[in-house]
Design an enzyme around this catalytic site. Structure first.
Site, mmCIF file in Angstrom:
data_model
loop_
_atom_site.group_PDB
_atom_site.id
_atom_site.type_symbol
_atom_site.label_atom_id
_atom_site.label_comp_id
_atom_site.label_asym_id
_atom_site.label_seq_id
_atom_site.Cartn_x
_atom_site.Cartn_y
_atom_site.Cartn_z
ATOM 1 N N GLY A 125 84.020 5.069 -47.436
ATOM 2 C CA GLY A 125 84.150 3.763 -46.784
ATOM 3 C C GLY A 125 82.906 2.924 -47.022
ATOM 4 O O GLY A 125 81.801 3.425 -46.886
ATOM 5 N N ARG A 127 87.942 6.550 -53.136
ATOM 6 C CA ARG A 127 88.141 7.911 -52.655
ATOM 7 C C ARG A 127 88.754 8.652 -53.833
ATOM 8 O O ARG A 127 89.542 8.100 -54.587
ATOM 9 C CB ARG A 127 89.034 7.917 -51.419
ATOM 10 C CG ARG A 127 88.324 7.224 -50.236
ATOM 11 C CD ARG A 127 88.750 7.762 -48.898
ATOM 12 N NE ARG A 127 87.744 7.500 -47.881
ATOM 13 C CZ ARG A 127 87.633 6.360 -47.189
ATOM 14 N NH1 ARG A 127 88.464 5.373 -47.407
ATOM 15 N NH2 ARG A 127 86.691 6.226 -46.277
ATOM 16 N N ASP A 143 79.799 11.296 -44.723
ATOM 17 C CA ASP A 143 79.853 12.755 -44.688
ATOM 18 C C ASP A 143 80.611 13.347 -45.895
ATOM 19 O O ASP A 143 80.145 14.286 -46.534
ATOM 20 C CB ASP A 143 80.552 13.141 -43.378
ATOM 21 C CG ASP A 143 80.480 14.610 -43.092
ATOM 22 O OD1 ASP A 143 79.443 15.040 -42.571
ATOM 23 O OD2 ASP A 143 81.461 15.318 -43.405
ATOM 24 N N THR A 169 77.397 4.156 -43.794
ATOM 25 C CA THR A 169 78.659 4.107 -43.062
ATOM 26 C C THR A 169 78.444 3.325 -41.779
ATOM 27 O O THR A 169 77.360 3.407 -41.185
ATOM 28 C CB THR A 169 79.203 5.523 -42.727
ATOM 29 O OG1 THR A 169 80.266 5.399 -41.782
ATOM 30 C CG2 THR A 169 78.151 6.423 -42.122
ATOM 31 N N ASP A 197 79.894 3.928 -39.028
ATOM 32 C CA ASP A 197 80.226 4.754 -37.855
ATOM 33 C C ASP A 197 79.028 5.393 -37.151
ATOM 34 O O ASP A 197 79.163 5.889 -36.038
ATOM 35 C CB ASP A 197 81.205 5.868 -38.253
ATOM 36 C CG ASP A 197 82.561 5.298 -38.633
ATOM 37 O OD1 ASP A 197 82.953 4.281 -38.035
ATOM 38 O OD2 ASP A 197 83.212 5.850 -39.534
ATOM 39 N N ASP A 215 77.716 8.208 -37.716
ATOM 40 C CA ASP A 215 78.129 9.572 -37.368
ATOM 41 C C ASP A 215 77.559 10.629 -38.322
ATOM 42 O O ASP A 215 78.137 11.699 -38.473
ATOM 43 C CB ASP A 215 79.664 9.662 -37.366
ATOM 44 C CG ASP A 215 80.265 9.326 -38.726
ATOM 45 O OD1 ASP A 215 79.534 8.814 -39.600
ATOM 46 O OD2 ASP A 215 81.468 9.574 -38.915
ATOM 47 N N ARG A 243 86.778 7.008 -35.461
ATOM 48 C CA ARG A 243 87.805 8.043 -35.267
ATOM 49 C C ARG A 243 87.245 9.220 -34.490
ATOM 50 O O ARG A 243 87.855 9.690 -33.547
ATOM 51 C CB ARG A 243 88.301 8.553 -36.637
ATOM 52 C CG ARG A 243 89.281 7.620 -37.258
ATOM 53 C CD ARG A 243 90.297 8.295 -38.154
ATOM 54 N NE ARG A 243 91.170 7.260 -38.680
ATOM 55 C CZ ARG A 243 90.894 6.532 -39.753
ATOM 56 N NH1 ARG A 243 89.801 6.762 -40.453
ATOM 57 N NH2 ARG A 243 91.711 5.592 -40.165
ATOM 58 N N GLU A 272 83.493 -3.789 -19.257
ATOM 59 C CA GLU A 272 83.629 -3.088 -17.965
ATOM 60 C C GLU A 272 83.924 -1.608 -18.181
ATOM 61 O O GLU A 272 83.516 -0.761 -17.406
ATOM 62 C CB GLU A 272 84.766 -3.684 -17.133
ATOM 63 C CG GLU A 272 84.400 -4.952 -16.402
ATOM 64 C CD GLU A 272 84.301 -6.143 -17.343
ATOM 65 O OE1 GLU A 272 84.979 -6.124 -18.391
ATOM 66 O OE2 GLU A 272 83.529 -7.067 -17.045
HETATM 67 P P1 ADP Z 1 82.838 9.102 -46.522
HETATM 68 O O1 ADP Z 1 81.828 9.452 -47.566
HETATM 69 O O2 ADP Z 1 82.742 7.685 -46.076
HETATM 70 O O3 ADP Z 1 82.861 10.125 -45.398
HETATM 71 P P2 ADP Z 1 85.295 10.336 -47.594
HETATM 72 O O4 ADP Z 1 85.338 11.414 -46.568
HETATM 73 O O5 ADP Z 1 86.569 9.664 -47.957
HETATM 74 O O6 ADP Z 1 84.294 9.151 -47.204
HETATM 75 O O7 ADP Z 1 84.658 10.978 -48.913
HETATM 76 C C1 ADP Z 1 84.437 10.174 -50.064
HETATM 77 C C2 ADP Z 1 84.692 11.003 -51.301
HETATM 78 O O8 ADP Z 1 83.785 12.098 -51.353
HETATM 79 C C3 ADP Z 1 86.069 11.641 -51.391
HETATM 80 O O9 ADP Z 1 87.069 10.769 -51.842
HETATM 81 C C4 ADP Z 1 85.804 12.752 -52.399
HETATM 82 O O10 ADP Z 1 85.797 12.237 -53.723
HETATM 83 C C5 ADP Z 1 84.375 13.191 -52.033
HETATM 84 N N1 ADP Z 1 84.445 14.367 -51.149
HETATM 85 C C6 ADP Z 1 84.843 14.424 -49.864
HETATM 86 N N2 ADP Z 1 84.834 15.680 -49.385
HETATM 87 C C7 ADP Z 1 84.433 16.470 -50.428
HETATM 88 C C8 ADP Z 1 84.226 17.871 -50.589
HETATM 89 N N3 ADP Z 1 84.445 18.730 -49.585
HETATM 90 N N4 ADP Z 1 83.802 18.304 -51.802
HETATM 91 C C9 ADP Z 1 83.586 17.454 -52.811
HETATM 92 N N5 ADP Z 1 83.769 16.130 -52.722
HETATM 93 C C10 ADP Z 1 84.186 15.616 -51.559
#
Ligand code: ADP
Length: 319
Positions: free
Chosen positions: A11, A72, A103, A125, A127, A129, A171, A187
């Site tokens: 994101g 993604r 993450d 990000t 978030d 988080d 989320r 509030e």
């Molecule tokens: P963010 O980085 O914002 O948390 P995503 O969770 O969609 O967004 O992760 C972004 C991209 O990182 C994914 O589309 C994928 O290509 C890669 N990615 C996510 N999880 C893994 C993983 N466990 N191992 C390798 N690549 C990953």
């Protein structure tokens, strides 16, 4: 290290451009060549990689989104996908990679590092988080966008004596809802980390009404339930006139605040230093206004916690 790559993934968030600029300029400052990978891990696999110069990142510090685009990519979660990425990096003579994202993006960076290709993570990000940093790049801008919306909604809520339910992003993490709710004088704030009792909210709404309040603002993080769903619950227990506003993707856009630009500049620059120091496999962050770095493994092992003091304060100030 003679050549570094940089990509943005997952994101997008305001301030990613400022981070890319910092990475590019810091690398060139150290006489290291810098390559941009366009379109996140999908662009890495397909080899959408171009050399960046000082001027390539001119005039972007104030822009939202990311000039490197984001994506993604499911394929990158597989070992084959990651190997394809490493082949592309090697083909371009790149020795290290800065990954700006959340993450999920960090998990990709960790996987590459474990396969012998050093990566550094920069938390981008809205978030807030990601463990290992008190603030993520984009959080402050998103907050200000939400507060601006709350202020405007408050005007119309007062005129019509309505209860407004504002659904914000988050989320799993309630940081946006909590901070924006506190700063916007809501509030009631509903966050995924803390449960809620509709009867207690009903009492709060009625008490406010009895002391002459003209409106109520309720901020709901999307991870709790949708604003529409929550409005139904309020309707079931009160006869207040409710309206729902879902802020959605406007929270991801806009010109980054000064705070986010400075944070992005500091963290982007530090990520380059880490790679040059031979410290791949770590994510940069800020703690008590100091730039720090944390091993990816540790980032994943820690559980993101909400600031409970801040939550308590928000409850106390909204009686
Ligand atoms: P963010 O980085 O914002 O948390 P995503 O969770 O969609 O967004 O992760 C972004 C991209 O990182 C994914 O589309 C994928 O290509 C890669 N990615 C996510 N999880 C893994 C993983 N466990 N191992 C390798 N690549 C990953």
């Amino acid at each position: 290290m003679k050549r570094i790559g940089v990509l943005t993934s997952g994101g997008d968030s305001p301030g990613m451009n400022a981070a890319v600029r910092a990475v590019v300029r810091k690398a060139i400052f150290h006489n290291v060549e810098i390559y941009g990978v366009y379109g996140g891990y999908a662009g890495l696999i397909s080899g959408n990689i171009k050399k960046l110069e000082l001027g390539s990142v001119g005039d972007i510090i104030h822009r939202g989104g990311t000039m490197l685009y984001s994506a993604r990519c499911e394929e990158f979660k597989t070992k084959e996908g990651q190997q394809k990425g490493i082949e592309q990096l090697k083909k371009h003579g790149i020795d290290g990679l800065v990954v700006i994202g959340g993450d999920g993006s960090y998990r990709g960076a960790k996987a590459l590092t474990e396969q012998g290709f050093p990566c550094a993570g920069v938390p981008g990000t809205i978030d807030n988080d990601i463990n290992g940093t008190q603030y993520t790049i984009g959080f402050d801008t998103a907050l200000n966008t939400v507060i601006d919306a709350i202020d405007k909604i408050r005007d119309t809520a007062t005129s019509h004596e309505r209860t407004f339910i504002i659904e914000v992003m988050g989320r799993d993490a309630g940081d946006i809802a909590l901070w924006a709710g506190l700063a916007g004088g809501a509030e009631t704030i509903l966050i995924p980390e803390v449960g809620y009792d509709i009867q207690e909210i009903k009492t709060r709404l009625i008490k406010g009404h009895e002391r002459g309040k003209k409106h109520s603002i309720i901020v709901v993080a999307e991870g709790v339930c949708s604003g529409v769903e929550f409005a139904k619950q309020v309707k079931e227990v009160t006869d207040f006139d409710t309206r729902v506003s879902v802020l959605g993707h406007i929270q991801r856009g806009g010109s980054p605040t000064a705070f986010d630009r400075v944070l992005a500049s500091r963290l982007g620059a530090r990520a380059v230093e880490l790679l040059l120091e031979g410290k791949g496999g770590r994510a940069v962050g800020v703690q008590n206004n100091n730039v720090v770095d944390t091993h990816f493994e540790e980032v994943f092992n820690m559980k993101h916690e909400i600031d409970t003091d801040l939550y308590k304060l928000s409850q106390e100030l909204s009686i």
